[in-house]
Design a protein around this motif. Structure first.
Motif, PDB file in Angstrom:
ATOM      1  N   ARG A  79       0.739  -1.265  -0.137  1.00 26.51           N
ATOM      2  CA  ARG A  79       0.237   0.132   0.126  1.00 26.51           C
ATOM      3  C   ARG A  79       0.806   1.144   0.052  1.00 26.51           C
ATOM      4  NH1 ARG A  79      -2.134   3.723   3.550  1.00 26.51           N
ATOM      5  NH2 ARG A  79      -4.238   4.557   2.964  1.00 26.51           N
ATOM      6  N   VAL A  80       1.723   1.464   0.861  1.00 23.67           N
ATOM      7  CA  VAL A  80       2.573   2.613   0.988  1.00 23.67           C
ATOM      8  C   VAL A  80       3.584   2.805  -0.494  1.00 23.67           C
ATOM      9  CG1 VAL A  80       4.744   3.661   1.916  1.00 23.67           C
ATOM     10  CG2 VAL A  80       2.862   2.493   3.322  1.00 23.67           C
ATOM     11  N   ALA A  81       3.856   1.578  -0.999  1.00 20.40           N
ATOM     12  CA  ALA A  81       4.574   1.620  -2.199  1.00 20.40           C
ATOM     13  C   ALA A  81       3.612   2.256  -3.366  1.00 20.40           C
ATOM     14  CB  ALA A  81       5.127   0.331  -2.708  1.00 20.40           C
ATOM     15  N   ARG A  82       2.532   1.765  -3.160  1.00 18.45           N
ATOM     16  CA  ARG A  82       1.487   2.315  -4.180  1.00 18.45           C
ATOM     17  C   ARG A  82       1.138   3.598  -4.015  1.00 18.45           C
ATOM     18  NH1 ARG A  82      -1.487  -2.011  -2.652  1.00 18.45           N
ATOM     19  NH2 ARG A  82      -3.336  -1.008  -1.945  1.00 18.45           N
ATOM     20  N   LEU A  83       1.186   4.064  -2.967  1.00 18.66           N
ATOM     21  CA  LEU A  83       1.000   5.580  -2.636  1.00 18.66           C
ATOM     22  C   LEU A  83       2.179   6.411  -2.941  1.00 18.66           C
ATOM     23  CD1 LEU A  83      -0.795   5.685   0.779  1.00 18.66           C
ATOM     24  CD2 LEU A  83      -2.024   6.093  -1.229  1.00 18.66           C
ATOM     25  N   LYS A  84       3.313   5.775  -2.946  1.00 20.12           N
ATOM     26  CA  LYS A  84       4.751   6.510  -3.346  1.00 20.12           C
ATOM     27  C   LYS A  84       4.427   6.788  -4.885  1.00 20.12           C
ATOM     28  CE  LYS A  84       9.555   6.172  -3.389  1.00 20.12           C
ATOM     29  NZ  LYS A  84      10.643   5.444  -2.484  1.00 20.12           N
ATOM     30  N   ALA A  85       4.228   5.538  -5.528  1.00 23.97           N
ATOM     31  CA  ALA A  85       4.140   5.437  -7.038  1.00 23.97           C
ATOM     32  C   ALA A  85       3.187   6.484  -7.581  1.00 23.97           C
ATOM     33  CB  ALA A  85       3.926   3.906  -7.316  1.00 23.97           C
ATOM     34  N   GLN A  86       2.074   6.582  -6.882  1.00 24.80           N
ATOM     35  CA  GLN A  86       0.848   7.507  -7.270  1.00 24.80           C
ATOM     36  C   GLN A  86       1.421   8.825  -7.283  1.00 24.80           C
ATOM     37  OE1 GLN A  86      -2.863   4.457  -6.225  1.00 24.80           O
ATOM     38  NE2 GLN A  86      -2.841   6.624  -5.614  1.00 24.80           N
ATOM     39  N   ALA A  87       2.194   9.178  -6.047  1.00 22.89           N
ATOM     40  CA  ALA A  87       2.791  10.398  -5.793  1.00 22.89           C
ATOM     41  C   ALA A  87       3.888  10.997  -6.953  1.00 22.89           C
ATOM     42  CB  ALA A  87       3.198  10.485  -4.511  1.00 22.89           C
ATOM     43  N   ARG A  88       4.450  10.084  -7.170  1.00 21.37           N
ATOM     44  CA  ARG A  88       5.528  10.215  -8.284  1.00 21.37           C
ATOM     45  C   ARG A  88       4.864  10.446  -9.878  1.00 21.37           C
ATOM     46  NH1 ARG A  88      10.797   8.963  -7.064  1.00 21.37           N
ATOM     47  NH2 ARG A  88      11.103   9.501  -4.944  1.00 21.37           N
ATOM     48  N   MET A  89       3.731   9.749  -9.905  1.00 18.07           N
ATOM     49  CA  MET A  89       2.781   9.983 -11.039  1.00 18.07           C
ATOM     50  C   MET A  89       2.361  11.442 -11.213  1.00 18.07           C
ATOM     51  SD  MET A  89       1.723   8.282 -13.895  1.00 18.07           S
ATOM     52  CE  MET A  89       1.240   6.536 -13.597  1.00 18.07           C
ATOM     53  N   THR A  90       1.918  12.107 -10.030  1.00 18.09           N
ATOM     54  CA  THR A  90       1.451  13.257 -10.039  1.00 18.09           C
ATOM     55  C   THR A  90       2.796  14.388 -10.237  1.00 18.09           C
ATOM     56  OG1 THR A  90       1.851  13.586  -7.643  1.00 18.09           O
ATOM     57  CG2 THR A  90      -0.400  12.698  -8.566  1.00 18.09           C
ATOM     58  N   PHE A  91       3.952  13.892  -9.887  1.00 17.70           N
ATOM     59  CA  PHE A  91       5.086  14.668 -10.210  1.00 17.70           C
ATOM     60  C   PHE A  91       5.346  14.702 -11.689  1.00 17.70           C
ATOM     61  CE2 PHE A  91       6.294  14.233  -5.378  1.00 17.70           C
ATOM     62  CZ  PHE A  91       6.703  15.613  -5.145  1.00 17.70           C
ATOM     63  N   LEU A  92       5.024  13.671 -12.156  1.00 19.80           N
ATOM     64  CA  LEU A  92       5.206  13.507 -13.834  1.00 19.80           C
ATOM     65  C   LEU A  92       4.306  14.547 -14.464  1.00 19.80           C
ATOM     66  CD1 LEU A  92       5.901   9.795 -14.909  1.00 19.80           C
ATOM     67  CD2 LEU A  92       7.249  11.842 -15.095  1.00 19.80           C
ATOM     68  N   TRP A  93       3.114  14.501 -13.916  1.00 19.04           N
ATOM     69  CA  TRP A  93       2.094  15.131 -14.605  1.00 19.04           C
ATOM     70  C   TRP A  93       2.493  16.767 -14.409  1.00 19.04           C
ATOM     71  CZ3 TRP A  93      -2.792  12.834 -11.764  1.00 19.04           C
ATOM     72  CH2 TRP A  93      -2.870  11.384 -12.446  1.00 19.04           C
ATOM     73  N   ASP A  94       2.913  17.277 -13.143  1.00 13.90           N
ATOM     74  CA  ASP A  94       3.338  18.546 -12.959  1.00 13.90           C
ATOM     75  C   ASP A  94       4.410  18.864 -14.030  1.00 13.90           C
ATOM     76  OD1 ASP A  94       2.125  19.875 -10.803  1.00 13.90           O
ATOM     77  OD2 ASP A  94       3.341  18.696  -9.427  1.00 13.90           O
ATOM     78  N   ALA A  95       5.499  17.971 -14.061  1.00 14.70           N
ATOM     79  CA  ALA A  95       6.349  18.262 -15.148  1.00 14.70           C
ATOM     80  C   ALA A  95       5.994  18.470 -16.515  1.00 14.70           C
ATOM     81  CB  ALA A  95       7.652  17.238 -14.874  1.00 14.70           C
ATOM     82  N   MET A  96       5.096  17.389 -16.899  1.00  6.03           N
ATOM     83  CA  MET A  96       4.564  17.573 -18.219  1.00  6.03           C
ATOM     84  C   MET A  96       3.718  18.929 -18.485  1.00  6.03           C
ATOM     85  SD  MET A  96       5.807  15.251 -20.024  1.00  6.03           S
ATOM     86  CE  MET A  96       4.522  14.916 -21.533  1.00  6.03           C
ATOM     87  N   ASP A  97       3.050  19.201 -17.561  1.00  4.66           N
ATOM     88  CA  ASP A  97       1.935  20.440 -17.517  1.00  4.66           C
ATOM     89  C   ASP A  97       3.184  21.745 -17.753  1.00  4.66           C
ATOM     90  OD1 ASP A  97      -0.256  19.034 -17.386  1.00  4.66           O
ATOM     91  OD2 ASP A  97      -0.503  19.669 -15.283  1.00  4.66           O
ATOM     92  N   TYR A  98       4.204  21.831 -17.029  1.00  7.27           N
ATOM     93  CA  TYR A  98       5.196  22.839 -17.145  1.00  7.27           C
ATOM     94  C   TYR A  98       5.911  22.775 -18.316  1.00  7.27           C
ATOM     95  CZ  TYR A  98       8.742  26.483 -15.743  1.00  7.27           C
ATOM     96  OH  TYR A  98       9.437  27.233 -15.365  1.00  7.27           O
ATOM     97  N   PHE A  99       6.296  21.751 -18.697  1.00  5.68           N
ATOM     98  CA  PHE A  99       6.986  21.744 -20.060  1.00  5.68           C
ATOM     99  C   PHE A  99       6.065  21.861 -21.233  1.00  5.68           C
ATOM    100  CE2 PHE A  99       9.840  18.045 -18.118  1.00  5.68           C
ATOM    101  CZ  PHE A  99      10.487  18.910 -17.583  1.00  5.68           C
ATOM    102  N   SER A 100       4.594  21.638 -21.177  1.00  2.00           N
ATOM    103  CA  SER A 100       3.870  21.973 -22.259  1.00  2.00           C
ATOM    104  C   SER A 100       3.419  23.411 -22.281  1.00  2.00           C
ATOM    105  CB  SER A 100       2.612  21.251 -22.128  1.00  2.00           C
ATOM    106  OG  SER A 100       1.896  21.642 -21.029  1.00  2.00           O
ATOM    107  N   SER A 101       3.947  24.230 -21.448  1.00  2.00           N
ATOM    108  CA  SER A 101       3.743  25.732 -21.224  1.00  2.00           C
ATOM    109  C   SER A 101       4.920  26.396 -22.098  1.00  2.00           C
ATOM    110  CB  SER A 101       3.494  26.304 -19.998  1.00  2.00           C
ATOM    111  OG  SER A 101       4.777  26.248 -18.976  1.00  2.00           O
ATOM    112  N   LEU A 102       6.036  25.531 -22.466  1.00  2.00           N
ATOM    113  CA  LEU A 102       7.299  26.262 -22.804  1.00  2.00           C
ATOM    114  C   LEU A 102       7.412  25.498 -24.532  1.00  2.00           C
ATOM    115  CD1 LEU A 102       9.507  25.293 -19.832  1.00  2.00           C
ATOM    116  CD2 LEU A 102       8.499  27.641 -20.551  1.00  2.00           C
ATOM    117  N   ILE A 103       7.010  24.210 -24.671  1.00  2.00           N
ATOM    118  CA  ILE A 103       7.328  23.700 -25.967  1.00  2.00           C
ATOM    119  C   ILE A 103       5.958  22.865 -26.159  1.00  2.00           C
ATOM    120  CG2 ILE A 103       9.713  23.496 -25.628  1.00  2.00           C
ATOM    121  CD1 ILE A 103       9.471  20.483 -24.819  1.00  2.00           C
TER     122      ILE A 103
END
Length: 387
Positions: free
Chosen positions: A89-113
């Protein structure tokens, strides 16, 4: 009156804590507050003072500026996991949080390119409930996917690059547990599929099967609900369907069986470099095609165990898993074209630099502040002599 931290975003603490693999009680013990206090901070009922926020920042490994960012992306779809064991369970929550970091990064990159367009295989309208998805539908979906990438009868090349070239985001991250092989998810906000592979799993051949398995989920189960996933029988069926897709996609029956000149394990060993899947995977495919009876398949599994091949097969140790390139190429492109320097990207996202390096797979130190990665555009001329 105790000082508070203006601009504090409650959701960022939850995201950072889960990404660090910490429970509320564990973080409370490290910071010196109660679990109830952590819960209140994350619920937005209280705001931590500057001293407590600094301690929180140190323990979850994110800079203070991270907690002042707007609320993190929210999840609107379902996440496909291989297992829902309580221990993971904790590993799943960690993985899901990492996924949201990916979304953050992609949203930011999409504002630039401009990001690559999503062009995943279109397998047609499938039933919403997995029980109504037939074997023929799964075989057809695998064939459509192979045709989409013009594979013909040949083994699939680098599958990670196939997905990235079609607009998917694939990452290898340390998920902190060997209980998780991979996870995948369609994100409604940008209509883009995301796949995270556990970097703790170093077997290249099994990893290819993992990627194909997640591709099966993405194509077959896009409309599956959380309620269906929570049902044990439906979850088991969904997993079986994803594996069936992976077998059809990686080992098309006619082309593969044409190569199987013998069912001897050493003969299958010679096919492994070509088809790039494990011997165990090949045996299961042969069994699923009806060439092996259940008893003979069980015997072959025993032969694998006798050779020690259930854990490590020939070619496993010397073969590196397929590595994602998309995000790495994005940040290098922005740096080289002077769209945004590494310093600017790091400041804009306010992530821990080590985490951002892990997400984007760039060289260590790429995002360290004060280390620009493109040459200065300054011109020099000889000094004039006076007199």
């Amino acid at each position: 009156m105790k000082p508070r931290s203006p601009g504090f975003t409650a959701g960022r603490l939850t995201q950072a804590r889960e990404s660090a693999g910490l429970t509320k009680a564990e973080l409370a013990g490290l910071v010196g507050v109660t679990s109830a206090a952590i819960g209140q901070y994350e619920a937005g009922e209280r705001t931590p003072g500057p001293d407590i926020l600094e301690r929180l920042s140190n323990q979850v490994g994110q800079p203070l500026a991270f907690f002042m960012r707007p609320a993190p992306p929210t999840r609107s779809g379902v996440v496909f996991y291989r297992s829902f064991q309580a221990a993971a369970r904790v590993a799943r929550l960690k993985a899901q949080a990492r996924m949201t970091f990916l979304w953050d990064a992609m949203d930011y990159f999409s504002s630039l390119i401009e990001l690559p367009a999503v062009d995943m295989p279109k397998v047609g309208s499938l039933p919403w409930h997995p029980r109504e998805i037939t074997d023929q539908m799964i075989e057809s979906a695998a064939l459509i996917a192979r045709q989409h990438w013009n594979l013909g009868d040949a083994p699939a090349p680098n599958i990670v690059w196939l997905l990235e070239g079609s607009g998917a985001v694939v990452m290898r991250l340390d998920l902190g547990s060997d209980k998780l092989e991979a996870l995948s998810e369609w994100r409604d906000e940008d209509g883009r599929p995301y796949v995270i592979l556990n970097s703790l799993k170093r077997n290249a051949f099994r990893s290819r099967a993992d990627v194909a398995h997640e591709l099966g989920h993405l194509l077959l189960h896009r409309h599956v609900t959380q309620e269906q996933l929570d049902d044990k029988e439906t979850f088991k069926l969904i997993e079986e369907q994803a594996w069936q897709f992976a077998q059809n996609f990686l080992l098309p029956d006619t082309a593969f069986m044409r190569d199987v000149y013998s069912l001897n394990l050493d003969a299958l060993r010679t096919l492994k470099p070509k088809w790039k899947v494990s011997i165990a995977f090949m045996l299961h495919r042969i069994y699923s095609l009806g060439v092996l009876s259940s008893d003979k398949y069980t015997n072959y599994r025993k032969y694998l165990a006798q050779r020690g091949w259930l854990k490590t097969e020939p070619f496993d140790i010397e073969t590196e898993p397929e590595q994602p390139l998309l995000l790495k190429q994005m940040v290098e492109f922005m740096s080289e074209r002077k769209i945004h320097s590494p310093d600017q990207l790091l400041t804009g996202l306010a992530f821990n630099p080590e985490l951002l390096e892990e997400l984007t797979q760039v060289d260590q130190g790429f995002f360290q502040l004060g280390h620009p990665r493109y040459p200065m555009n300054v011109k020099f001329s000889p000094k004039r002599r006076v007199g």
